[in-house]
Motif scaffolding. Structure first.
Motif, PDB file in Angstrom:
ATOM      1  N   UNK A 228     -29.983  14.026 -49.631  1.00 32.81           N
ATOM      2  CA  UNK A 228     -29.509  12.779 -49.032  1.00 32.81           C
ATOM      3  C   UNK A 228     -28.395  13.000 -48.018  1.00 32.81           C
ATOM      4  N   UNK A 229     -28.659  12.625 -46.770  1.00 31.74           N
ATOM      5  CA  UNK A 229     -27.610  12.658 -45.751  1.00 31.74           C
ATOM      6  C   UNK A 229     -26.687  11.453 -45.889  1.00 31.74           C
ATOM      7  N   UNK A 230     -27.246  10.313 -46.272  1.00 36.81           N
ATOM      8  CA  UNK A 230     -26.441   9.096 -46.389  1.00 36.81           C
ATOM      9  C   UNK A 230     -25.416   9.210 -47.502  1.00 36.81           C
ATOM     10  N   UNK A 231     -25.854   9.633 -48.679  1.00 38.70           N
ATOM     11  CA  UNK A 231     -24.918   9.763 -49.797  1.00 38.70           C
ATOM     12  C   UNK A 231     -23.820  10.770 -49.484  1.00 38.70           C
ATOM     13  N   UNK A 232     -24.183  11.839 -48.798  1.00 42.48           N
ATOM     14  CA  UNK A 232     -23.181  12.856 -48.444  1.00 42.48           C
ATOM     15  C   UNK A 232     -22.175  12.317 -47.448  1.00 42.48           C
ATOM     16  N   UNK A 233     -22.658  11.716 -46.371  1.00 40.98           N
ATOM     17  CA  UNK A 233     -21.750  11.183 -45.360  1.00 40.98           C
ATOM     18  C   UNK A 233     -20.818  10.130 -45.918  1.00 40.98           C
ATOM     19  N   UNK A 234     -21.362   9.214 -46.675  1.00 42.66           N
ATOM     20  CA  UNK A 234     -20.556   8.155 -47.281  1.00 42.66           C
ATOM     21  C   UNK A 234     -19.526   8.741 -48.245  1.00 42.66           C
ATOM     22  N   UNK A 235     -19.947   9.719 -49.052  1.00 42.32           N
ATOM     23  CA  UNK A 235     -19.029  10.338 -50.002  1.00 42.32           C
ATOM     24  C   UNK A 235     -17.909  11.103 -49.326  1.00 42.32           C
ATOM     25  N   UNK A 236     -18.224  11.815 -48.243  1.00 45.11           N
ATOM     26  CA  UNK A 236     -17.196  12.575 -47.517  1.00 45.11           C
ATOM     27  C   UNK A 236     -16.169  11.632 -46.909  1.00 45.11           C
ATOM     28  N   UNK A 237     -16.622  10.546 -46.300  1.00 44.51           N
ATOM     29  CA  UNK A 237     -15.687   9.580 -45.716  1.00 44.51           C
ATOM     30  C   UNK A 237     -14.791   8.986 -46.800  1.00 44.51           C
ATOM     31  N   UNK A 238     -15.370   8.633 -47.939  1.00 45.01           N
ATOM     32  CA  UNK A 238     -14.572   8.085 -49.039  1.00 45.01           C
ATOM     33  C   UNK A 238     -13.544   9.101 -49.524  1.00 45.01           C
ATOM     34  N   UNK A 239     -13.948  10.348 -49.663  1.00 51.25           N
ATOM     35  CA  UNK A 239     -13.018  11.385 -50.131  1.00 51.25           C
ATOM     36  C   UNK A 239     -11.907  11.641 -49.121  1.00 51.25           C
ATOM     37  N   UNK A 240     -12.222  11.525 -47.825  1.00 58.19           N
ATOM     38  CA  UNK A 240     -11.195  11.707 -46.797  1.00 58.19           C
ATOM     39  C   UNK A 240     -10.160  10.578 -46.857  1.00 58.19           C
ATOM     40  N   UNK A 241     -10.623   9.373 -47.140  1.00 53.73           N
ATOM     41  CA  UNK A 241      -9.714   8.229 -47.215  1.00 53.73           C
ATOM     42  C   UNK A 241      -8.866   8.230 -48.486  1.00 53.73           C
ATOM     43  N   UNK A 242      -9.392   8.790 -49.562  1.00 59.99           N
ATOM     44  CA  UNK A 242      -8.791   8.622 -50.890  1.00 59.99           C
ATOM     45  C   UNK A 242      -7.311   9.001 -50.978  1.00 59.99           C
ATOM     46  N   UNK A 243      -6.857  10.094 -50.355  1.00 60.91           N
ATOM     47  CA  UNK A 243      -5.437  10.454 -50.510  1.00 60.91           C
ATOM     48  C   UNK A 243      -4.465   9.434 -49.928  1.00 60.91           C
ATOM     49  N   UNK A 244      -4.914   8.622 -48.948  1.00 62.07           N
ATOM     50  CA  UNK A 244      -3.985   7.704 -48.277  1.00 62.07           C
ATOM     51  C   UNK A 244      -4.407   6.239 -48.366  1.00 62.07           C
ATOM     52  N   UNK A 245      -5.650   5.971 -48.740  1.00 66.81           N
ATOM     53  CA  UNK A 245      -6.149   4.597 -48.797  1.00 66.81           C
ATOM     54  C   UNK A 245      -7.200   4.495 -49.905  1.00 66.81           C
ATOM     55  N   UNK A 246      -6.731   4.372 -51.139  1.00 72.35           N
ATOM     56  CA  UNK A 246      -7.647   4.344 -52.284  1.00 72.35           C
ATOM     57  C   UNK A 246      -8.556   3.127 -52.242  1.00 72.35           C
ATOM     58  N   UNK A 247      -8.035   1.994 -51.766  1.00 73.91           N
ATOM     59  CA  UNK A 247      -8.852   0.777 -51.672  1.00 73.91           C
ATOM     60  C   UNK A 247      -9.966   0.975 -50.649  1.00 73.91           C
TER      61      UNK A 247
END
Length: 490
Positions: free
Chosen positions: A27-46
């Motif tokens: 899955x390219x979609x699940x990977x892309x979405x997950x990477x973006x979420x992980x990048x945001x997590x340290x500074x924007x958990x919401x």
């Protein structure tokens, strides 16, 4: 790049692992979405949790890539945290197929080494090195003060940032820089239209050329090398040059680690669709290994102008002044167009004065995989620079490359872009201009250091006018395409 599943691949989609109608789905979609979420997590958990819940990723990815920039603006540490989070996530998720018939794979960090390494072929130029910067532009070959005047005209028109004039002036004033004495510049994607191979060989540099083992590619590379004045080396198997990034990163890392002089790893790869993420991740893993193996390794990238950037306040001011200064006809046509389009056409470029402002030039037609592949490069540049490594990362101008003009919508939009204050460059101009910026950065420690990573990205940016034009770029894209249809066909 072939899309057949080999070498570096996306992770298996848990929902499709037990398919009976074909091979397991990756899955390219699940990977892309997950990477973006992980990048945001340290500074924007919401924001991270909201990104994870996005169900229409392929059509609704644009706001999340904008948020990745916004979330990093508060402090330099926030920008680095976003970049590091995205890199760590992608490296943890992507897999490498082992070549077994059962389709098994391993983690990127465990990429198995091939038993045989690369040999090397060398190609030597027969010409005399160019000893000054010569910039092709619309049929002319500009030198000296003509180069400076051309850049100043771009500055006045809002096509490039004023700091580009400083950088180009330094290269014009120091022609001895061009040869890059004592360095080996690895051009990954040697056949790329935007890569610096031709310029570097004309200047007499030593280049390590990396591209697929395809005869047509290496005919072009060989012709370029012989016509130049430098030395081109290439990884080879049984005398045949070329390497597959999706399969050969460990062997390439070993080969490049042995190259003489200061090593510069330049990333100029491009592929269609999901393969773009795969090859970009492969180059990033190659970068990671070389940074670990060599203290002197430097990195080079070209950022796409069709992305989201924080931009200087004076760019915002110029764009807002252009919007306010539109002629009566433009204002008259703009109101009904905005009304019938639900406010999507000919929007203000920025909501109001801001420093920095946020320029969103993402193009939906390019897709989420393209956005992730290009953002990956910016993340690596941010982290490497933060860790004290020399990095050349420059925003390249919109350019009529083959990969752009084969897309009808983009080709038409580029043909009509000049009507909205955006200059689209010919490949020959972009190529030399960006090679000159590489030379500048390698001789100035990566260019001036700034307090925040967004300022490093904005320095000397050649965005073609997207940051300083009168309209929000995406709101003018459709009309530019409509007006440019005839030009694109021509």
């Amino acid at each position: 790049m072939a899309d057949a599943p080999h070498g570096l691949v996306f992770p298996l989609d848990p929902a499709g692992q037990n398919r009976t109608d074909g091979p397991p789905r990756r899955s390219t979609t699940a990977t892309g979405r997950g990477v973006v979420a992980d990048a945001l997590r340290p500074v924007d958990a919401v924001g991270a949790r909201a990104a994870e819940r996005e169900t229409a990723w392929r059509t609704q990815y644009l706001p999340w890539f904008r948020l990745l920039v916004e979330a990093g603006l508060a402090t330099p540490d926030d920008a680095v945290a976003v970049a590091r989070g995205g890199l760590d996530s992608l490296h943890a998720r992507m897999r490498v197929m082992t070549g077994e018939d059962d389709g098994s794979d391993v983690a990127l960090a465990d990429w198995p080494r091939s038993t045989a390494g690369f040999g090397q072929v060398e190609m030597h130029g027969a010409g005399e090195p160019l000893r000054e910067l010569v910039l092709p532009y619309r049929g002319e070959r500009l030198r000296g003060d003509d180069v400076r005047r051309r850049v100043e005209q771009w500055v006045l028109a809002g096509v490039v940032e004023p700091t580009l004039a400083e950088a180009v002036d330094a290269v014009v004033a120091n022609p001895d820089w061009l040869r890059l004495e004592g360095r080996t510049v690895a051009v990954v994607g040697a056949g790329s239209e935007m890569g610096p191979l031709q310029a570097l060989t004309r200047w007499g540099a030593r280049v390590a050329a990396i591209d697929l083992p395809r005869e047509d590619v290496w005919e072009r590379v060989s012709d370029t090398a012989v016509a130049g004045a430098g030395t081109v080396v290439a990884p080879a198997v049984e005398g045949r040059p070329g390497a597959d990034l999706l399969a050969d990163v460990p062997a390439l890392a070993d080969w490049l680690a042995e190259q003489p002089g200061t090593l510069v790893l330049g990333n100029y790869v491009y592929a269609d669709g999901a393969t773009n993420v795969r090859v970009s991740t492969a180059v990033d893993e190659l970068s990671r290994r070389l940074l670990e193996a060599r203290d002197d390794a430097a990195l080079a990238f070209l950022a796409t102008p069709t992305d989201v950037f924080a931009v200087p306040g004076d760019a915002v001011d110029q764009a807002l002044a252009a919007y306010s200064g539109r002629g009566r006809l433009s204002k008259g046509l703009g109101r009904p167009l905005r009304t019938v389009s639900g406010g999507r056409l000919l929007q203000r470029p920025y909501a109001g004065p801001a420093d920095p402002g946020l320029n969103d030039s993402l193009v939906p037609q390019q897709g989420p995989n393209y956005a992730l592949a290009k953002r990956l490069q910016r993340w690596r540049a941010t982290v490497a620079r933060h860790e004290g490594r020399l990095v050349s990362m420059n925003v390249a101008p919109p350019t009529r490359t083959r990969s752009v003009v084969k897309n009808r919508a983009l080709a038409a939009a580029y043909a009509g872009a000049h009507r909205f204050g955006v200059e689209v460059f010919d490949p020959s101009t972009s190529n030399v201009l960006m090679a000159a910026m590489l030379v500048h950065d390698l001789h100035t420690g990566g260019g001036p250091r700034h307090e925040h990573p967004w300022q490093d990205e904005a320095y000397a940016a050649a965005h073609g006018g997207l940051w300083r034009a009168a309209y929000s770029p995406r709101s003018a894209l459709g009309l530019a395409a409509l007006l440019g249809v005839g030009g694109a066909r021509g």
